[in-house]
Design an enzyme around this catalytic site. Sequence first.
Site, PDB file in Angstrom:
ATOM      1  N   HIS A   1       0.835  -1.196   0.000  1.00 20.86           N
ATOM      2  CA  HIS A   1       0.000   0.000   0.000  1.00 20.86           C
ATOM      3  C   HIS A   1       0.881   1.262   0.000  1.00 20.86           C
ATOM      4  O   HIS A   1       0.712   2.154  -0.825  1.00 20.86           O
ATOM      5  CB  HIS A   1      -0.916  -0.042   1.242  1.00 20.86           C
ATOM      6  CG  HIS A   1      -1.721   1.194   1.470  1.00 20.86           C
ATOM      7  ND1 HIS A   1      -3.095   1.198   1.381  1.00 20.86           N
ATOM      8  CD2 HIS A   1      -1.365   2.462   1.798  1.00 20.86           C
ATOM      9  CE1 HIS A   1      -3.538   2.418   1.632  1.00 20.86           C
ATOM     10  NE2 HIS A   1      -2.513   3.202   1.904  1.00 20.86           N
ATOM     11  N   GLU A   2       1.854   1.296   0.909  1.00 19.75           N
ATOM     12  CA  GLU A   2       2.753   2.456   1.004  1.00 19.75           C
ATOM     13  C   GLU A   2       3.645   2.563  -0.225  1.00 19.75           C
ATOM     14  O   GLU A   2       3.938   3.662  -0.695  1.00 19.75           O
ATOM     15  CB  GLU A   2       3.615   2.356   2.263  1.00 19.75           C
ATOM     16  CG  GLU A   2       2.848   2.436   3.567  1.00 19.75           C
ATOM     17  CD  GLU A   2       1.962   3.666   3.676  1.00 19.75           C
ATOM     18  OE1 GLU A   2       2.349   4.732   3.164  1.00 19.75           O
ATOM     19  OE2 GLU A   2       0.868   3.549   4.251  1.00 19.75           O
TER      20      GLU A   2
ATOM     21  N   HIS B   1       1.853   4.330  -3.051  1.00 19.44           N
ATOM     22  CA  HIS B   1       1.927   5.789  -2.918  1.00 19.44           C
ATOM     23  C   HIS B   1       3.291   6.274  -3.408  1.00 19.44           C
ATOM     24  O   HIS B   1       3.394   7.231  -4.165  1.00 19.44           O
ATOM     25  CB  HIS B   1       1.833   6.214  -1.443  1.00 19.44           C
ATOM     26  CG  HIS B   1       0.475   6.100  -0.839  1.00 19.44           C
ATOM     27  ND1 HIS B   1      -0.632   6.698  -1.368  1.00 19.44           N
ATOM     28  CD2 HIS B   1       0.052   5.470   0.287  1.00 19.44           C
ATOM     29  CE1 HIS B   1      -1.680   6.439  -0.591  1.00 19.44           C
ATOM     30  NE2 HIS B   1      -1.287   5.698   0.411  1.00 19.44           N
TER      31      HIS B   1
ATOM     32  N   ASP C   1      -5.401   8.990   3.436  1.00 19.33           N
ATOM     33  CA  ASP C   1      -5.508   9.053   1.975  1.00 19.33           C
ATOM     34  C   ASP C   1      -6.825   9.679   1.526  1.00 19.33           C
ATOM     35  O   ASP C   1      -6.851  10.518   0.634  1.00 19.33           O
ATOM     36  CB  ASP C   1      -5.398   7.644   1.380  1.00 19.33           C
ATOM     37  CG  ASP C   1      -4.077   6.998   1.739  1.00 19.33           C
ATOM     38  OD1 ASP C   1      -3.127   7.743   2.037  1.00 19.33           O
ATOM     39  OD2 ASP C   1      -4.005   5.758   1.737  1.00 19.33           O
TER      40      ASP C   1
END
Length: 389
Positions: free
Chosen positions: A67-68, A71, A166
Amino acid sequence: MKNSFEIGKIKGISIEINISWIVIFALLTYALATSYLPMNFEGVAATTAWMIAVIMALLFFSSVLLHELAHSLVALREGTEVKKITLFIFGGLAQIEQDADEPGKEFRIAIAGPATSLILGGVFLLAGELLARLGGPALIYVPLGYLSMVNFILALFNLVPAFPLDGGRVLRAIIWKKTKDRKKATRIASMTGTFFGYLLIFNGVFLAFSGNFLNGLWMLFIGWFITQAAQTSYQQVMMSDLFNKICVREFMTKNVVEVAYFTDIKTLTEDYFYKYKYSIFPVRRINEIMGIIGVEQVRRLDRTLWDETTVGSMAQPLGEDLVVAPGDCVSKAMEKVFRNGVGRVLVMEEGELLGIVSRTDILNYLHIHSMLGSGKDRVGLDLDKGEDR
Ligand SMILES: [Zn+2]
């Protein structure tokens, strides 16, 4: 983040684990091995349960990392530097160097994480379903279902419109695009962030008192974390906006006291340090500023040499990080002031010394600003009354 160590690098991004993460990893593994798995599979052997629990926890945190990473990779593609990703007690944190400068960028960077979690959730769900239909072992497809759920929750939680989550960034990007006003967008997104934070806190307290103590406490913590984050990130955004608008010329302390290069250290101490109470002086040689001399340097010199040593021979030459131009914005000066180890920068134009900006100047400005609110029309505020320069 303090107490973190690197476990590897991906595309130049350092992947770090914080000590607090180890605690949460251990707790999760423990809960899975002793509660979730034995509850779903009666009579499962302890070693099997622990093995599956460790794999599940690893996959869970790989999901957080992905997930990170999503980004970060989008941020990199958008031309923003990403230093590191830290896994810590509340999940992951990608340290993206600067805020996006336009709403489209912000939107793409923010949405990449939840989108990845949604996709991961889908993949785990499909894999579990497929395995179940093919008659595979329940000890594998049930945990796959759990991981799918966890990723869906991760996506949904992060999509809550609470800045700096987010969803809050997505909200900010949308309002920003509509109103063309980044400040207003940030304010609204932060307010919803604070609101959701409090909602979680109240919910947590309620849960804790209605018997679900651990979940309630956890919710309370996350709520508190979001509230804090919403407020500090709002202030940060406002400060950096403010400091990007003000230029050093309006902010600096003028009429800087200089010391001539041939002055000896004894005179410097008596007639400058003690007299003016500044801890640093620019050193002039004929018609140029050759460097700076500070208390720190003098302190290291043997006292018996004070009479015969000149300021010029000890001056620290003017490097890139000691000088700013009058037209530079304060945030640029601030970066150097907090990094160069001197705590000050000289404001120079074509070899002429125009002024000086110190850490104290900046901190005082922040203090006044926080007391009086938006004072950007009053930048001329006189800060040069004998500050620790
Ligand atoms: Zn995210």
